[in-house]
Every structure is written in structure tokens, then in C-alpha cells.
Write an enzyme that holds these catalytic residues in place. Structure first.
Site, PDB file in Angstrom:
ATOM      1  N   TYR A 170       1.003  -1.140  -0.103  1.00 52.00           N
ATOM      2  CA  TYR A 170       0.100   0.161  -0.036  1.00 52.00           C
ATOM      3  C   TYR A 170       0.934   1.231   0.023  1.00 52.00           C
ATOM      4  CZ  TYR A 170      -4.104  -3.143   1.361  1.00 52.00           C
ATOM      5  OH  TYR A 170      -5.180  -3.833   1.280  1.00 52.00           O
ATOM      6  N   SER A 171       0.666   2.085  -1.209  1.00 54.93           N
ATOM      7  CA  SER A 171       1.436   3.550  -1.033  1.00 54.93           C
ATOM      8  C   SER A 171       2.963   3.346  -0.786  1.00 54.93           C
ATOM      9  CB  SER A 171       0.933   4.196  -0.196  1.00 54.93           C
ATOM     10  OG  SER A 171      -0.487   4.766  -0.506  1.00 54.93           O
TER      11      SER A 171
END
Length: 328
Positions: free
Chosen positions: A61-62
Site C-alpha cells: 500500500y502506497s
């Protein structure tokens, strides 16, 4: 807050899990709506105040910044022994060979990197984000078992796969005396109920807790049909998942809005109340960028739908293509 045992363990988790995909530095990931640390801080603080002790993120994630932000904020506001921290491994995190997947090399490398980003010695739940068709499941399950025995994870879980795959993985683990999956993080909501066919009955029989992702169908179950928010305009993944069934889904959303209006509560609360009554759902993973949405999610625990309301919500549903197992 209500709490429930996770799987066949003695671990207590809140019946609402805060999904941390919404936190991260947008330019370093695929989620331009993600909140930076300053904006994420009051979100996690409020979740803790409401009794949420279950937090889910992933190494992908990110570009890892979701783990970094989540770890720093929890360290400031929570006692590590009182929270249940979950993360995931599988998706590509760097270019080149061994930058993705569930090989022993990938798992052993990524658990250490996740722990460093999270600022902790262990995670409570280490999950495989998808099934790896290029790695023998025996290799994956033994590596996960070794992660647990090394004290780097307390339990392991799976996500978005076919029922036969989950059964095969746990059967192999059982045969070899390795750690089994105790959770299934799958795609389940009022607009996507294909998991009711095989996965939910399997998990109920095996006492595997279900912790669904996208319980509000990326916001489609939180607002009247056709009303977009900032995320829906740029969220290409949810467009792929839901765009093909818009006609049938619209009817479900309409009935959801009708019940919400009669009850005087939000649409999201009715959608979560429906999900919370499904066995063996333990804790829907709610991802949001607004504090009020967290408060509404917790409020959904007080709503008990009648059998007639459940039937009214479910009646318009039509079979959907099996989705959520996609590999990219």
C-alpha cells in the site's frame, strides 16, 4: 464496541477493523486519495477511542508508506499489547526478480521490511494477499510457519482465493504440522455475494474467521446511486470490479437507501449491519478518509436487521462474475 475471537484462537478483535489502505503518501503509491500522516493521525486516534483494536495494512500500500504511517501513529496512541496489527504480502513492491510473490525468499525478506516500517517486533496477523500460482504452496506454508516460529507473526491468514485453495493450503499445513490460516480476507458485500456459495460455508465449517475487504463496495453502498466522491473518480480497480453489473447493483442500492431512510440511519450502517449478521464474518475491514465514517461504522453494531429487511436487501441480487482473485 463488541469483540470476537479470531478463528479457533483466543485472540480478541473488535468487530470493526480499520483498513489502513487509506493512509499513505499518494505520490508513492496507487491511491491518490490516501491521507498523509498529519491527516491520518486523528482517524486512528478516534478509532482507538471507539474501541477498535484491529488494524489492517499491507506492504504494497502506497509503496510501504501505509505501514510506516500506521506504525508511527499506533506507537504514539496505543499500547502494543492491546492492539491487533495485521499486514499482507504478495503484490509487487520492487522491480526485478523476487520483487513479488510468496516464495520463501520473498516472505522472509518482506516480513522483516514490514516490521521495520511498522516499528514493531511482530505482527499479530500475517496474510498472503493473493494466491501465488508460480510458487508451490508447500514452500509458502512452510515459510509462513517459520515466520510464526521465529516470533515475527502470531497467526497467519489468507485473502481472495478459491475455496479449494484455502482447503488445500490448510490441509498441507496440517499434514506437516505447520501453522494454518485462521482468517480469510475476501471480497464480500451486498453487491458481491459470490463468496456465499463455497467460501463462507467452508470457513464456517473450519472455524476460519472472515474479515471482508470492501464491505461498502468502494463507497457504492454508502451513497445514493450515481453520486460520486473523489475516490470513485480515480479508483480504477473498483471500476473493473463493479462496472459490469451496474444494472443489478442499482436495484440493491435503491433498496438499501429505502431501509436506511426508514430507519433514520446512514446507508453504510445498513450495509455493514447486513454484513455483520453473516456467518462467519468476524470484522469487516472499513477503510475511510473521514472520522464520521468510522463513527458510523461502529454505530452499525447496534443495528439488528429483521429477517424481512435482510430478504428485501438480498432479493434483487443476480449472479456476478467471480472477481477479487485477479493477480495484478
Amino acid at each position: 464496541m463488541e469483540y470476537v475471537k479470531l478463528g479457533k484462537t483466543g485472540l480478541d478483535v473488535s468487530r470493526i477493523c480499520l483498513g489502513c489502505m487509506s493512509f499513505g503518501i499518494g505520490e508513492r503509491g496507487d491511491f491518490p486519495w490516501a491521507l498523509d500522516e498529519e491527516k491520518a493521525r486523528p482517524m486512528i486516534k478516534r478509532a482507538l477511542e471507539l474501541g477498535i483494536n484491529f488494524f489492517d495494512t499491507a506492504n504494497s500500500y502506497s509503496d510501504g508508506t501505509s505501514e510506516e504511517i500506521t506504525g508511527r501513529i499506533l506507537k504514539d496512541y496505543a499500547n502494543r499489547d492491546e492492539i491487533v496489527l495485521a499486514t499482507k504480502v504478495y503484490f509487487r513492491v520492487r522491480k526485478g526478480p523476487n520483487g513479488a510473490g510468496l516464495s520463501r525468499k520473498a516472505i522472509m525478506s518482506e516480513i522483516d521490511k514490514s516490521l521495520k516500517r511498522l516499528g514493531t517486533d511482530y505482527v499479530d496477523l500475517y496474510q498472503i494477499h493473493r494466491w501465488d500460482y508460480d510458487t508451490p504452496i508447500e514452500e509458502t506454508m512452510e515459510a509462513l510457519h517459520d515466520v510464526v516460529k521465529a516470533g515475527k507473526a502470531r497467526y497467519i491468514g489468507a485473502s481472495s482465493m478459491y475455496a479449494w485453495q484455502l482447503m488445500k493450503a490448510n490441509a498441507i499445513a496440517g499434514k506437516n504440522g505447520w501453522t494454518k490460516f485462521i482468517t480469510m480476507q475476501n471480497h464480500l458485500n451486498l453487491l458481491y455475494r459470490e463468496e456465499e456459495r463455497e467460501m463462507l460455508p467452508l470457513c464456517k465449517e473450519e472455524k476460519i474467521s472472515v474479515i471482508p475487504w470492501s464491505p461498502l463496495a468502494a463507497g457504492r453502498l454508502a451513497r445514493p446511486w450515481g453520486k460520486d466522491d473523489d475516490r470513485s473518480k480515480v479508483d480504477e480497480i473498483s471500476k473493473i470490479i463493479y462496472s459490469g453489473t451496474a444494472g443489478a447493483d442499482r436495484k440493491v442500492v435503491g433498496r438499501l437507501a429505502e431501509i436506511a431512510e426508514k430507519r433514520g440511519v446512514s446507508m453504510s450502517q445498513i450495509a455493514l449491519a447486513w454484513l455483520l449478521q453473516k456467518e462467519p464474518v468476524a470484522a469487516p475491514i472499513v477503510g475511510t478518509t473521514e472520522i464520521s465514517h468510522i463513527e458510523q461504522a461502529v454505530g452499525a453494531l447496534e443495528i439488528k436487521l429483521t429477517p424481512e429487511e435482510i430478504a428485501f436487501l438480498e432479493e434483487p441480487y443476480v449472479p456476478h462474475l467471480v472477481l477479487g482473485m485477479f493477480q495484478n
